[in-house]
Scaffold this motif. Structure first.
Motif, PDB file in Angstrom:
ATOM      1  N   THR B 308       0.816  -1.226   0.000  1.00 30.19           N
ATOM      2  CA  THR B 308       0.000   0.000   0.000  1.00 30.19           C
ATOM      3  C   THR B 308       0.844   1.267   0.000  1.00 30.19           C
ATOM      4  O   THR B 308       0.679   2.140  -0.843  1.00 30.19           O
ATOM      5  CB  THR B 308      -0.913   0.014   1.251  1.00 30.19           C
ATOM      6  N   LEU B 309       1.757   1.370   0.952  1.00 28.28           N
ATOM      7  CA  LEU B 309       2.512   2.620   1.122  1.00 28.28           C
ATOM      8  C   LEU B 309       3.524   2.826  -0.003  1.00 28.28           C
ATOM      9  O   LEU B 309       3.697   3.935  -0.497  1.00 28.28           O
ATOM     10  CB  LEU B 309       3.258   2.608   2.461  1.00 28.28           C
ATOM     11  N   LEU B 315       3.457   6.510  -1.195  1.00 26.67           N
ATOM     12  CA  LEU B 315       3.641   7.479  -0.119  1.00 26.67           C
ATOM     13  C   LEU B 315       5.004   7.354   0.564  1.00 26.67           C
ATOM     14  O   LEU B 315       5.513   8.328   1.115  1.00 26.67           O
ATOM     15  CB  LEU B 315       2.541   7.286   0.948  1.00 26.67           C
ATOM     16  N   ALA B 316       5.566   6.141   0.566  1.00 30.27           N
ATOM     17  CA  ALA B 316       6.790   5.941   1.349  1.00 30.27           C
ATOM     18  C   ALA B 316       7.885   5.291   0.500  1.00 30.27           C
ATOM     19  O   ALA B 316       7.615   4.434  -0.341  1.00 30.27           O
ATOM     20  CB  ALA B 316       6.499   5.058   2.562  1.00 30.27           C
ATOM     21  N   ALA B 317       9.120   5.738   0.740  1.00 36.38           N
ATOM     22  CA  ALA B 317      10.272   5.108   0.079  1.00 36.38           C
ATOM     23  C   ALA B 317      10.681   3.860   0.858  1.00 36.38           C
ATOM     24  O   ALA B 317      11.122   2.871   0.287  1.00 36.38           O
ATOM     25  CB  ALA B 317      11.429   6.097  -0.005  1.00 36.38           C
ATOM     26  N   TYR B 318      10.596   3.956   2.174  1.00 38.38           N
ATOM     27  CA  TYR B 318      10.906   2.819   3.038  1.00 38.38           C
ATOM     28  C   TYR B 318       9.763   2.666   4.028  1.00 38.38           C
ATOM     29  O   TYR B 318       9.192   3.662   4.489  1.00 38.38           O
ATOM     30  CB  TYR B 318      12.207   3.041   3.816  1.00 38.38           C
ATOM     31  N   SER B 338       9.380   6.111   5.883  1.00 34.64           N
ATOM     32  CA  SER B 338      10.073   7.314   5.405  1.00 34.64           C
ATOM     33  C   SER B 338       9.294   7.816   4.204  1.00 34.64           C
ATOM     34  O   SER B 338       9.307   7.183   3.149  1.00 34.64           O
ATOM     35  CB  SER B 338      11.502   6.985   4.964  1.00 34.64           C
ATOM     36  N   PRO B 339       8.593   8.947   4.353  1.00 35.78           N
ATOM     37  CA  PRO B 339       7.761   9.421   3.245  1.00 35.78           C
ATOM     38  C   PRO B 339       8.597   9.754   2.005  1.00 35.78           C
ATOM     39  O   PRO B 339       9.749  10.189   2.129  1.00 35.78           O
ATOM     40  CB  PRO B 339       7.115  10.694   3.801  1.00 35.78           C
ATOM     41  N   GLY B 342       8.158  15.092  -1.000  1.00 37.41           N
ATOM     42  CA  GLY B 342       6.892  15.752  -1.329  1.00 37.41           C
ATOM     43  C   GLY B 342       5.681  15.223  -0.571  1.00 37.41           C
ATOM     44  O   GLY B 342       4.611  15.819  -0.635  1.00 37.41           O
ATOM     45  N   VAL B 343       5.832  14.093   0.134  1.00 29.49           N
ATOM     46  CA  VAL B 343       4.715  13.543   0.914  1.00 29.49           C
ATOM     47  C   VAL B 343       4.893  13.973   2.366  1.00 29.49           C
ATOM     48  O   VAL B 343       5.990  13.869   2.915  1.00 29.49           O
ATOM     49  CB  VAL B 343       4.687  12.003   0.825  1.00 29.49           C
ATOM     50  N   THR B 344       3.818  14.456   2.984  1.00 30.20           N
ATOM     51  CA  THR B 344       3.955  14.911   4.370  1.00 30.20           C
ATOM     52  C   THR B 344       3.879  13.721   5.336  1.00 30.20           C
ATOM     53  O   THR B 344       3.326  12.670   5.022  1.00 30.20           O
ATOM     54  CB  THR B 344       2.833  15.892   4.757  1.00 30.20           C
ATOM     55  N   ILE B 345       4.414  13.973   6.539  1.00 30.63           N
ATOM     56  CA  ILE B 345       4.316  12.992   7.617  1.00 30.63           C
ATOM     57  C   ILE B 345       2.848  12.657   7.894  1.00 30.63           C
ATOM     58  O   ILE B 345       2.481  11.505   8.094  1.00 30.63           O
ATOM     59  CB  ILE B 345       4.981  13.572   8.903  1.00 30.63           C
ATOM     60  N   GLU B 346       2.001  13.691   7.899  1.00 28.66           N
ATOM     61  CA  GLU B 346       0.597  13.491   8.252  1.00 28.66           C
ATOM     62  C   GLU B 346      -0.079  12.528   7.267  1.00 28.66           C
ATOM     63  O   GLU B 346      -0.836  11.639   7.662  1.00 28.66           O
ATOM     64  CB  GLU B 346      -0.154  14.841   8.249  1.00 28.66           C
TER      65      GLU B 346
END
Lengths: 442, 447
Positions: B308-309, B315-318, B338-339, B342-346
């Motif tokens: 998914t991520l 959304l995430a590289a790792y 790890s987003p 350009g992707v926010t933590i939120e």
């Protein structure tokens, strides 16, 4: 110790190679196997556990990357398990997990290396997938963009990592403009621009039979290995396209001090000069000399003075780093900002005294007993043996090297070591780079 | 925390996720000496090499209030000398005999090891037995070593934003239990530790009945028994080992969040840890259900997180999940992401929470369980290639209240785990009140 850039990693390999060789202590036999198709490998049979390890490499690593494509070899390592032949990424990885084989790649400055481990019962199916991965990797858009995001984060992270910064600055000073001093994983700009064609091109230049070297250890016989080598590597082209031969690199001479100011409590210091290459006729005496002065443990002269006596650092090391086109001699330590000047001065003092006086006979004798006595420790697992055997092949040391090596170390004399100390140590010519807020460095 | 970094041991998290498969039937023998010292022998005759380890069942969580870091400082000082082998002779003798050595300290145990040719086994036993009871320290040796440890702390923690954040997350996770203080200790306390502090800790904890001897390599159990009785057998317990009574955590009533910004951070990073029971408080089947949960959530490229991520929503590289219960009193279940640039933590966190909530409410599938279990069993066999890793597997288990049978029955117990077990694990563990979330953010440079 700080993590070294790949261009200096040969140092570690080299220590691995050399730390040890009680010839009589090594119970195993190395066979040279030539496959029906003419592919050569070194094999150590070990049938006690149902596993096999294979390490292999191709000549030509990051230093042959085209200008503007820095980082493409590293990027390639991240794409090798992202689909091959008709299998898309997800299918390939699912199959790999089911078969529980391990496959890894590493882009060094002089060699591109592969590692592979499989269970005996899955060997046929696992090596089918390995063959597919190295002969027909896919560079599909989805995994390519996904892996690109990872490398972009890695590059940004390394650009802010103090030890990486110190080493990068040191390489830039000692080998300005040389491919060896490129950042290992490229830059944000080069990684952002790498395309599937760039990866195909890098793969075509690296994966060729003419520079292939292979070491295999574990539950497989010589008779079984021949066909396996042909299956895995036989589909690769015989030769790489013509590549420019790079000239010998020319190290700059110090003294030179470069400080990169960063707000943190501890200074990260890299220092060193030119060294020698592995084919230097005096390499072994020089190596013994450098081990006494700065091997990574607690008992080197640098460690005794800077760590044990003065308590200024958690670790100091200083060692030879032989590469294909140049030899370097590099060291590092970390110390609180307030003592950066004192620690660096102490290192210079120890090096100066050693350059002038050399070791005592006792220092030399102890180093020899350690180096010869510990050799066998480097051969205590399949993976470790495969790693050693590949390194020996890469350095052209010969299949009997494991048997000869301790005698070579034993033969080193005090005069030879003193001569190498005078020749290679130049404490007044060190190139020094520091990251932090160092006080008193000069 | 280790004596020096070059020979740093493998990360235990790797071993927590893997273990030896039973079909392989690890050859292990265990017995006790008359003085209570436990001995474990793991023969491996492939090379004429042995790994010799002594594990003390004591670590940073056994320190007295205000003496944070003394267990680890003592580990460093154990190399300083005894009347028989003074002035750092230990390392010089090991080196002159071609040996590798190192030591490490954790919250619950402290271990010392040498890897040597098999004929040097009596020598390292003699040295190790000598320093179990005859350590001699002076201010001249203690004070520089304390400075070395302060540099070690600066190198591992103070110079590393991620190290500082993890330290704060632990401090937030444990309100009463000593796992909340770092193994290496707080700077303010380590810098005041004295020779006497180290000697007090040594006297209280370094006894044969509080130690485990592990020998792996080219030896037989009989050979080890003879040597162990000769070198360790004569050692007497000088006083009873203190009971390891640590303060219990109160019920977790509120989730905690630690946010740290630092100019040295290049990209945002998100992680969360949940407090869990430790392995000895769980049945091995329950523990393995939690390990499988971690594998299903984020242990491979087939996991829920990765699919998914990383793949579907980009959304995430790792991303990943892990479970580690190899401590005496509490374990941890961790997740991280790890987003992508350009992707926010939120945004990333919201998706992570959606995945975890889905697992906790709807459960996992039989196919996920089977795949994860097969992956774990198949890759466990690789531990057999390393005598060091095998030795550590048993050392960690025994030092944290588990048994040799737990290790040997690993694959049998793994085969018992059901979908219901994993779903129960998810419902039990994934309670936000028992969690600490850590966020690491870049900050505009101060220069």
């Amino acid at each position: 110790m700080m993590t070294m850039p790949k261009s200096l990693r040969t140092l570690l390999l080299f220590i691995g190679l050399f730390v040890g060789s009680a010839a009589s202590a090594n119970a195993f036999t190395i066979q040279e196997v030539t496959s029906p198709g003419g592919i050569k490998a070194w094999l150590v049979e070990e049938h006690a556990i149902p596993l096999m390890a294979m390490n292999y490499s191709f000549k030509g690593g990051t230093e042959l990357e085209p200008a503007g494509k820095e980082g493409v070899s590293s990027f390639l390592t991240g794409m090798m398990d992202e689909g091959a032949g008709d299998m898309l990424s997800a299918e390939f990885q699912k199959k790999r997990d089911e078969l529980a084989f391990r496959m890894s790649f590493d882009a060094g400055s002089d060699f591109f290396e592969g590692g592979f481990q499989t269970l005996t019962k899955n060997r046929d199916a696992s090596t089918d997938l390995l063959r597919l991965a190295i002969t027909a990797p896919r560079f599909d858009a989805e995994p390519l963009d996904r892996v690109r995001q990872q490398f972009l984060l890695n590059v940004k992270d390394k650009e802010q990592d103090p030890p990486t910064m110190a080493w990068q600055a040191w390489m830039d000073e000692i080998l300005p403009g040389d491919p060896y001093s490129r950042p290992d994983d490229g830059t944000e700009a080069t990684i952002a621009a790498i395309t599937a064609d760039d990866l195909k091109n890098a793969h075509r230049h690296i994966f060729n039979r003419d520079t292939l070297q292979v070491a295999v250890v574990g539950d497989i016989t010589a008779k079984e290995l021949g066909p396996l080598l042909d299956k895995v590597f036989g589909g690769l082209p015989e030769k790489a396209p013509e590549q420019p031969r790079l000239p010998e690199a020319k190290p700059a001479m110090g003294p030179k001090l470069k400080v990169i100011e960063r707000d943190m409590p501890q200074s990260v210091i890299a220092f060193g000069t030119e060294g020698i290459k592995r084919d230097d006729p005096d390499f072994i005496p020089a190596f013994v000399m450098s081990e006494i002065l700065g091997s990574g443990g607690l008992t080197s002269l640098l460690s005794e003075e800077i760590r044990e006596k003065r308590g200024l650092t958690y670790g100091v090391s200083y060692g030879l780093s032989p590469m294909d086109r140049v030899g370097l001699y590099a060291g590092s330590l970390q110390t609180k900002n307030e003592s950066a000047g004192e620690a660096l001065d102490a290192a210079r003092e120890v090096i100066k005294k050693y350059a002038e006086e050399g070791p005592t006979q006792k220092d030399l004798d102890e180093a020899k007993t350690f180096l010869t006595g510990s050799y066998a420790l480097r051969f205590s697992s399949n993976g470790a043996i495969a790693n050693q055997l590949l390194g020996i092949q890469q350095q052209n040391l010969g299949i009997d090297y494991v048997q000869k090596r301790n005698a070579l170390v034993e033969a080193v004399t005090l005069d030879q070591v003193k001569a190498q100390a005078r020749r290679l140590l130049h404490p007044d010519r060190l190139i020094v780079t520091v990251v932090g807020r160092p006080q008193g460095v000069k | 925390m280790t004596l020096f970094k070059r020979l740093a041991p493998v990360v235990f998290a790797v071993l927590a996720a893997a273990g030896p498969a039973r079909a392989l039937d690890i050859d292990v023998t265990s017995f006790k000496l008359d003085n209570g010292m436990q001995v474990v022998v793991i023969p491996d005759h492939r090379a004429p090499v042995v790994t010799h380890m002594v594990w003390y069942k004591t670590g940073a969580a056994d320190e007295t209030q205000g003496k944070a870091g003394v267990a680890h400082l003592l580990e460093h000082l154990m190399f300083k000398g005894t009347p028989k082998h003074p002035d750092g002779a230990f390392s010089r003798i090991v080196r002159a005999n071609g040996g590798d050595e190192n030591a490490f300290t954790t919250q619950d145990y402290t271990a010392y090891f040498q890897k040597v040719m098999k004929d040097r086994l009596p020598l390292v036993m003699e040295l190790e037995a000598d320093r179990m009871q005859n350590l001699e320290l002076t201010d001249e040796t203690v004070l520089p070593e304390r400075s070395v440890v302060l540099e070690e702390r600066r190198q591992r923690t103070d110079n590393e934003p991620a190290g500082l954040l993890n330290e704060q997350m632990d401090a937030a996770m444990y309100t009463a239990h000593p796992y909340g203080k770092p193994v290496i200790g707080w700077m303010s306390q380590v810098s005041k530790l004295t020779r006497q502090d180290a000697m007090d800790f040594y006297a209280a904890h370094y006894e044969p009945e509080n130690a485990i001897l592990i020998v792996a390599g080219d030896v037989t159990p009989d050979e080890v028994k003879t040597l162990a009785e000769r070198y360790y057998g004569p050692l007497k317990n000088k006083r009873p080992t203190p009971e390891r009574l640590r303060a219990e955590e109160p019920p977790p009533n509120a989730e905690r969040r630690i946010t740290m910004s630092d100019p040295r951070v290049s990209s945002p990073n998100w992680q969360r840890q949940y407090l869990t029971p430790s392995a000895r408080q769980l049945s091995q089947r329950e523990e393995l259900a939690m390990s499988i949960l971690a594998e299903i959530v984020g242990g491979s490229n087939q996991s829920r997180f990765f699919q998914t991520l990383n793949i579907d929503k980009k959304l995430a590289a790792y991303s990943g999940a892990w479970f580690d219960a190899d401590q005496l009193d509490y374990g941890s279940f961790g997740v991280y992401a790890s987003p992508n640039p350009g992707v926010t933590i939120e945004t990333a966190e919201k998706e992570v929470d959606a995945i975890l909530s889905d697992v906790a409410t709807k459960g996992v599938t039989q196919a996920e369980l089977d795949r994860s279990r097969n992956n774990m069993i198949a890759s466990a066999v690789y531990v057999l290639d390393s005598q060091d890793k095998l030795a550590r597997l048993f050392g960690v288990a025994l030092a944290t209240g588990q048994t040799i049978d737990d290790v040997k029955n690993w694959d049998r117990d793994l085969s018992l785990v059901t979908v219901d077990d994993v779903n129960k694990a998810a419902r039990t563990i994934l309670d936000r009140k028992a969690s600490v979330t850590g966020v690491l953010l870049p900050e505009a440079k101060s220069q």
